[in-house]
Write a protein that holds these residues in place. Structure first.
Motif, PDB file in Angstrom:
ATOM      1  N   SER A  11      13.947 -13.800  -1.195  1.00 20.06           N
ATOM      2  CA  SER A  11      12.912 -12.778  -1.377  1.00 20.06           C
ATOM      3  C   SER A  11      11.522 -13.406  -1.293  1.00 20.06           C
ATOM      4  CB  SER A  11      13.125 -12.011  -2.680  1.00 20.06           C
ATOM      5  OG  SER A  11      12.383 -12.574  -3.726  1.00 20.06           O
ATOM      6  N   THR A  12      11.374 -14.643  -1.753  1.00 23.42           N
ATOM      7  CA  THR A  12      10.080 -15.318  -1.626  1.00 23.42           C
ATOM      8  C   THR A  12       9.738 -15.532  -0.151  1.00 23.42           C
ATOM      9  OG1 THR A  12      10.722 -16.528  -3.592  1.00 23.42           O
ATOM     10  CG2 THR A  12       8.706 -17.239  -2.513  1.00 23.42           C
ATOM     11  N   ARG A  14      10.851 -13.761   2.310  1.00 19.92           N
ATOM     12  CA  ARG A  14      10.556 -12.462   2.907  1.00 19.92           C
ATOM     13  C   ARG A  14       9.114 -12.052   2.601  1.00 19.92           C
ATOM     14  NH1 ARG A  14      15.138  -9.602   1.048  1.00 19.92           N
ATOM     15  NH2 ARG A  14      16.431 -10.929   2.356  1.00 19.92           N
ATOM     16  N   LYS A  15       8.668 -12.329   1.357  1.00 21.63           N
ATOM     17  CA  LYS A  15       7.266 -12.049   1.009  1.00 21.63           C
ATOM     18  C   LYS A  15       6.326 -12.849   1.907  1.00 21.63           C
ATOM     19  CE  LYS A  15       7.879 -11.015  -3.861  1.00 21.63           C
ATOM     20  NZ  LYS A  15       7.983 -11.721  -5.154  1.00 21.63           N
ATOM     21  N   THR A  16       6.700 -14.110   2.161  1.00 23.18           N
ATOM     22  CA  THR A  16       5.872 -14.953   3.027  1.00 23.18           C
ATOM     23  C   THR A  16       5.758 -14.327   4.411  1.00 23.18           C
ATOM     24  OG1 THR A  16       6.795 -16.824   1.847  1.00 23.18           O
ATOM     25  CG2 THR A  16       5.535 -17.312   3.823  1.00 23.18           C
ATOM     26  N   PHE A  18       5.991 -11.107   5.210  1.00 20.25           N
ATOM     27  CA  PHE A  18       5.103  -9.950   5.179  1.00 20.25           C
ATOM     28  C   PHE A  18       3.639 -10.365   5.054  1.00 20.25           C
ATOM     29  CE2 PHE A  18       8.989  -7.531   4.019  1.00 20.25           C
ATOM     30  CZ  PHE A  18       8.923  -6.632   5.067  1.00 20.25           C
ATOM     31  N   ARG A  19       3.401 -11.410   4.277  1.00 19.49           N
ATOM     32  CA  ARG A  19       2.025 -11.862   4.105  1.00 19.49           C
ATOM     33  C   ARG A  19       1.495 -12.604   5.325  1.00 19.49           C
ATOM     34  NH1 ARG A  19      -0.363 -13.252  -1.253  1.00 19.49           N
ATOM     35  NH2 ARG A  19       0.376 -11.672  -2.691  1.00 19.49           N
ATOM     36  N   PRO A  43       2.974 -16.495  -2.685  1.00 21.21           N
ATOM     37  CA  PRO A  43       4.202 -16.255  -3.461  1.00 21.21           C
ATOM     38  C   PRO A  43       5.012 -17.526  -3.676  1.00 21.21           C
ATOM     39  CG  PRO A  43       4.002 -14.674  -1.671  1.00 21.21           C
ATOM     40  CD  PRO A  43       2.912 -15.668  -1.484  1.00 21.21           C
TER      41      PRO A  43
END
Lengths: 276, 269
Positions: A11-12, A14-16, A18-19, A43
């Motif tokens: 999930s981290t 995946r956040k990367t 998106f960011r 993140p």
């Protein structure tokens, strides 16, 4: 070996991903993609250095350094950086912190070289060709296909590189650790990193003085004379002047404002000109 | 008319947000043309004009993203005027060109000035460990030049092309030229900071190697990277090749060999 106590989960990453999407939103002349890069690292850095505010702050500063590459493939260096930061956090004293920025820098040239020619040169031309051939007849599929042809690879490859980059980073670091050749790799990364930094400085820092000697076709510009002695003397001199000023504790922001002002004044007197 | 103007403002603002949405090409003529057509009530003409403008501007790609919206501005305004006059792509190109030219200068100023200045707030937030502050700065750095410039397109639509072009023409040309020159000078700060961070005496020479190889031979950065990989392999063999008994004790010499090759692969990537 250390795969059990990895702090970075899916999930981290995946956040990367998106960011990484607004990577070029804050693009600036001074450090280009630096802010976008740091924003995408947040993140992961929070996860890695969560409890340690001092280290978190240092790592944020580290990733606010100059960066520029093809935005569509930026998740590759991003997630290699994440793997390196994670590895560093396991043994902060032993890890050569410099190597994080060194590897980042070494990667930006080659990635941009391949990425620019694929995305701008091939994919965009393909999308434009198919899109416009339909759109000139007034077919709504033209603009739609244009976006799809370009963006399915854009976001697909970007997403895949997020996980690939992290896996590559961790596996290579583990092998390096177990074989004890860290010092060797750090040295090799420094050689490549600094060469790329030098090449990019030559490519992106441009200073051209105006003025010419003689008239008509025989005229020689001062810039030509300088290039005849040593090409790139002015950009190199300027870069080292800035290094000196920064070491004298001058802040980058006043330096930036002075540079803008001086450039406009020198453009008025035609002392500095645009390259031909 | 007022509703159309407001909607045109939204399209003009969406175009430079291209970078915010993953540099996904939503600011290209082939996209903003149909959107403008939709607003003006003639989607078909919008699509055709967008495609024509896209082909006219096919060479206009800015790697580094400092001046793309000019093509978008020209397309939006050109399409709006052409549909209003019931004309075709030729009229759109003629009506769009003055604004595209003038916007190039405006963009040089706005995109040169705002992000570089605002970006420095992030340095302060980083020192405080304030990640939310960095996020806000990221958004603001990109939105400031957009807010500063995109109102010009609907204004030109509402008040007429000539009025707006005359209004903007008061900016002296040397200011825009100066900012263009600054675009080549300011990266020196970024590189200086990077060099300060990664350079040490042992390897400083390679910075000059990369710099002068490009200056003298005009090869690309990827070319320099390839040469420096070879250089790095040879140098590590010379420096670490003889006295790494420790490593050969750990594994067989073959195992050592493979790990070196993999390490180099990683750098080359």
């Amino acid at each position: 070996m250390n795969s059990n106590n990895n702090t970075i989960d899916k999930s981290t990453l995946r956040k990367t991903f998106f960011r990484s999407i607004p990577m070029e939103h804050s693009w600036n002349y001074e450090r280009m993609m630096n802010l976008g890069y740091c924003f995408a690292m947040i993140p992961a850095l929070k996860k890695i250095y969560g409890g340690n505010k001092d280290e978190l702050s240092k790592s944020l500063t580290r990733h606010l350094e100059f960066y520029n590459t093809t935005p569509y493939v930026v998740t590759l260096p991003l997630c290699i950086s994440i793997a390196m930061e994670e590895n560093r956090a396991k043994d902060i004293d032993k890890f050569d912190t410099e190597s994080i920025n060194m590897v980042k820098t070494a990667l930006m040239g080659p990635i941009a070289g391949i990425g620019d020619s694929f995305y701008w040169g091939t994919l965009r031309v393909l999308a434009t060709g198919i899109g416009t051939s339909l759109a000139t007849q007034g077919n709504i599929l033209g603009p739609i296909l244009f976006l799809l042809i370009f963006n399915i690879p854009n976001f697909g490859i970007r997403y895949w590189l997020t996980f690939f980059g992290y896996r590559l980073g961790t596996s290579v670091l583990q092998k390096i650790e177990s074989s004890g050749i860290m010092e060797k790799i750090t040295y090799a990364a420094s050689v490549i990193g600094l060469s790329v930094a030098g090449a990019m400085t030559a490519e992106m820092v441009n200073v051209n003085i105006g003025g010419r000697i003689g008239k008509g076709d025989d005229a020689t510009t001062f810039q030509d004379i300088l290039n005849g002695i040593i090409p790139g003397l002015l950009p190199l001199g300027l870069t080292f002047l800035v290094i000196y000023l920064l070491k004298k504790k001058m802040k980058p922001l006043p330096l930036l404002i002075i540079m803008m002002f001086v450039c406009i004044v020198l453009a008025y007197f035609k002392i500095l000109v645009l390259p031909k | 008319m007022i509703i159309k103007t407001i909607l045109l403002y939204l399209v003009a603002t969406l175009a430079p947000l291209d970078q915010f949405f993953g540099t996904s090409m939503i600011g290209r003529a082939i996209i903003v043309g149909p959107l403008t057509g939709l607003i003006m009530g003639d989607l078909h003409t919008g699509i055709v004009i967008g495609a024509t403008m896209e082909l006219a501007f096919i060479g206009s790609v800015s790697i580094g993203a400092s001046d793309p919206p000019d093509m978008a501005s020209g397309t939006i305004l050109g399409t709006a005027f052409a549909i209003q006059a019931g004309a075709g792509p030729e009229v759109a190109l003629a009506a769009g060109l003055p604004i595209a030219t003038i916007m190039l200068g405006i963009n040089t100023l706005a995109w040169g000035f705002f992000p570089a200045i605002i970006m420095h707030r992030a340095d302060k937030y980083a020192l405080e460990g304030d990640t939310k502050g960095i996020g806000r700065t990221m958004f603001l750095a990109g939105f400031a030049p957009i807010l500063a410039t995109t109102w010009i397109i609907p204004a030109a639509f509402y008040f007429g092309n000539k009025t707006i072009v005359q209004l903007i023409d008061v900016i002296p040309k040397f200011v825009i030229t100066g900012m263009d020159i600054a675009a080549g000078v300011i990266p020196a700060i970024g590189f200086a900071m990077l060099i300060n961070m990664i350079m040490n005496k042992k390897v400083a020479v390679f910075f000059f190697f990369g710099f002068f190889v490009v200056q003298y031979f005009k090869i690309s950065t990827i070319g320099v990277a390839i040469f420096s990989v070879m250089l790095a392999i040879v140098l590590t063999q010379i420096i670490y090749g003889k006295n790494n008994k420790g490593e050969t004790q750990i594994g067989a010499s073959e195992g050592h060999k493979t790990s070196t090759i993999e390490g180099v692969d990683f750098d080359e990537f």
